[in-house]
Write a protein that holds these residues in place. Structure first.
Motif, PDB file in Angstrom:
ATOM      1  N   UNK A 175      -6.272 -18.998  -2.321  1.00 27.30           N
ATOM      2  CA  UNK A 175      -5.828 -19.864  -3.410  1.00 27.30           C
ATOM      3  C   UNK A 175      -6.729 -19.580  -4.604  1.00 27.30           C
ATOM      4  N   UNK A 176      -6.229 -18.826  -5.567  1.00 28.37           N
ATOM      5  CA  UNK A 176      -7.022 -18.374  -6.716  1.00 28.37           C
ATOM      6  C   UNK A 176      -8.287 -17.647  -6.257  1.00 28.37           C
ATOM      7  N   UNK A 177      -8.132 -16.844  -5.191  1.00 28.47           N
ATOM      8  CA  UNK A 177      -9.240 -16.041  -4.690  1.00 28.47           C
ATOM      9  C   UNK A 177     -10.154 -16.735  -3.703  1.00 28.47           C
ATOM     10  N   UNK A 178      -9.872 -17.993  -3.384  1.00 30.65           N
ATOM     11  CA  UNK A 178     -10.702 -18.744  -2.449  1.00 30.65           C
ATOM     12  C   UNK A 178      -9.827 -19.447  -1.414  1.00 30.65           C
ATOM     13  N   UNK A 179     -10.396 -19.704  -0.257  1.00 33.06           N
ATOM     14  CA  UNK A 179      -9.682 -20.457   0.770  1.00 33.06           C
ATOM     15  C   UNK A 179      -9.526 -21.913   0.314  1.00 33.06           C
ATOM     16  N   UNK A 180      -8.366 -22.480   0.575  1.00 26.67           N
ATOM     17  CA  UNK A 180      -8.113 -23.889   0.249  1.00 26.67           C
ATOM     18  C   UNK A 180      -7.410 -24.549   1.433  1.00 26.67           C
ATOM     19  N   UNK A 181      -7.982 -25.617   1.935  1.00 30.79           N
ATOM     20  CA  UNK A 181      -7.373 -26.372   3.032  1.00 30.79           C
ATOM     21  C   UNK A 181      -7.423 -27.851   2.692  1.00 30.79           C
ATOM     22  N   UNK A 182      -6.277 -28.515   2.759  1.00 34.00           N
ATOM     23  CA  UNK A 182      -6.238 -29.960   2.539  1.00 34.00           C
ATOM     24  C   UNK A 182      -6.837 -30.679   3.732  1.00 34.00           C
ATOM     25  N   UNK A 183      -7.172 -31.936   3.517  1.00 32.49           N
ATOM     26  CA  UNK A 183      -7.670 -32.806   4.581  1.00 32.49           C
ATOM     27  C   UNK A 183      -6.729 -33.997   4.693  1.00 32.49           C
ATOM     28  N   UNK A 184      -6.801 -34.668   5.830  1.00 26.95           N
ATOM     29  CA  UNK A 184      -5.934 -35.822   6.064  1.00 26.95           C
ATOM     30  C   UNK A 184      -6.666 -36.841   6.920  1.00 26.95           C
ATOM     31  N   UNK A 185      -6.206 -38.058   6.879  1.00 26.31           N
ATOM     32  CA  UNK A 185      -6.694 -39.131   7.728  1.00 26.31           C
ATOM     33  C   UNK A 185      -5.623 -39.382   8.777  1.00 26.31           C
ATOM     34  N   UNK A 186      -5.967 -39.214  10.055  1.00 31.35           N
ATOM     35  CA  UNK A 186      -4.963 -39.395  11.109  1.00 31.35           C
ATOM     36  C   UNK A 186      -5.388 -40.491  12.079  1.00 31.35           C
ATOM     37  N   UNK A 187      -4.407 -41.114  12.699  1.00 33.99           N
ATOM     38  CA  UNK A 187      -4.642 -42.135  13.707  1.00 33.99           C
ATOM     39  C   UNK A 187      -4.546 -41.477  15.070  1.00 33.99           C
ATOM     40  N   UNK A 188      -5.630 -41.476  15.823  1.00 36.00           N
ATOM     41  CA  UNK A 188      -5.665 -40.832  17.131  1.00 36.00           C
ATOM     42  C   UNK A 188      -5.227 -41.755  18.262  1.00 36.00           C
ATOM     43  N   UNK A 189      -5.000 -42.997  17.966  1.00 35.24           N
ATOM     44  CA  UNK A 189      -4.706 -43.975  19.013  1.00 35.24           C
ATOM     45  C   UNK A 189      -5.968 -44.703  19.441  1.00 35.24           C
ATOM     46  N   UNK A 190      -7.132 -44.084  19.193  1.00 36.64           N
ATOM     47  CA  UNK A 190      -8.427 -44.701  19.490  1.00 36.64           C
ATOM     48  C   UNK A 190      -9.187 -44.992  18.197  1.00 36.64           C
ATOM     49  N   UNK A 191      -8.530 -44.762  17.077  1.00 39.82           N
ATOM     50  CA  UNK A 191      -9.139 -44.968  15.771  1.00 39.82           C
ATOM     51  C   UNK A 191      -8.692 -43.879  14.817  1.00 39.82           C
ATOM     52  N   UNK A 192      -9.108 -43.987  13.579  1.00 43.08           N
ATOM     53  CA  UNK A 192      -8.739 -43.002  12.559  1.00 43.08           C
ATOM     54  C   UNK A 192      -9.889 -42.037  12.316  1.00 43.08           C
ATOM     55  N   UNK A 193      -9.546 -40.763  12.116  1.00 46.43           N
ATOM     56  CA  UNK A 193     -10.552 -39.754  11.789  1.00 46.43           C
ATOM     57  C   UNK A 193      -9.997 -38.844  10.691  1.00 46.43           C
ATOM     58  N   UNK A 194     -10.915 -38.226   9.968  1.00 48.46           N
ATOM     59  CA  UNK A 194     -10.528 -37.220   8.994  1.00 48.46           C
ATOM     60  C   UNK A 194     -10.425 -35.880   9.692  1.00 48.46           C
ATOM     61  N   UNK A 195      -9.444 -35.069   9.265  1.00 47.41           N
ATOM     62  CA  UNK A 195      -9.263 -33.722   9.805  1.00 47.41           C
ATOM     63  C   UNK A 195      -9.070 -32.750   8.649  1.00 47.41           C
ATOM     64  N   UNK A 196      -9.450 -31.506   8.874  1.00 44.06           N
ATOM     65  CA  UNK A 196      -9.217 -30.424   7.911  1.00 44.06           C
ATOM     66  C   UNK A 196      -8.107 -29.560   8.470  1.00 44.06           C
ATOM     67  N   UNK A 197      -7.077 -29.300   7.679  1.00 43.04           N
ATOM     68  CA  UNK A 197      -5.977 -28.442   8.116  1.00 43.04           C
ATOM     69  C   UNK A 197      -6.448 -26.996   8.144  1.00 43.04           C
ATOM     70  N   UNK A 198      -6.230 -26.318   9.272  1.00 40.77           N
ATOM     71  CA  UNK A 198      -6.632 -24.928   9.409  1.00 40.77           C
ATOM     72  C   UNK A 198      -5.445 -23.977   9.344  1.00 40.77           C
ATOM     73  N   UNK A 199      -4.304 -24.407   9.907  1.00 41.47           N
ATOM     74  CA  UNK A 199      -3.141 -23.532   9.989  1.00 41.47           C
ATOM     75  C   UNK A 199      -1.898 -24.393  10.125  1.00 41.47           C
ATOM     76  N   UNK A 200      -0.915 -24.170   9.257  1.00 46.59           N
ATOM     77  CA  UNK A 200       0.358 -24.901   9.294  1.00 46.59           C
ATOM     78  C   UNK A 200       1.448 -23.910   9.679  1.00 46.59           C
ATOM     79  N   UNK A 201       2.267 -24.267  10.685  1.00 49.66           N
ATOM     80  CA  UNK A 201       3.287 -23.336  11.147  1.00 49.66           C
ATOM     81  C   UNK A 201       4.472 -24.090  11.739  1.00 49.66           C
TER      82      UNK A 201
END
Length: 69
Positions: A24-50
């Motif tokens: 992304x403009x010569x650099x890696x770009x990965x969005x982050x998200x807040x997800x509910x795991x069922x045991x609480x919420x955690x932040x995650x970094x997206x590595x690969x979308x397919x």
């Protein structure tokens, strides 16, 4: 990856697109998200979308890195 959520600013349904790009403009770009795991919420970094097709059903999948250390 298209996500739908309820905005806490307007309380209306909103849509956003999460993405990860190795160049992304010569650099890696990965969005982050807040997800509910069922045991609480955690932040995650997206590595690969397919997409993966099983029979006649196509699934949108995402490999994530949990940031809960």
């Amino acid at each position: 990856l298209q996500v739908h959520y309820e905005s806490t600013a307007t309380w209306k349904l909103a849509t956003d697109y999460l993405q990860c790009s190795p160049s992304f403009h010569g650099h890696e770009h990965c969005d982050c998200a807040l997800i509910n795991t069922g045991q609480g919420c955690i932040f995650v970094k997206l590595l690969f979308v397919f997409k993966h097709t099983v029979g006649n059903r196509t699934l949108d999948l995402t490999l994530v890195l949990p940031m809960d250390a």
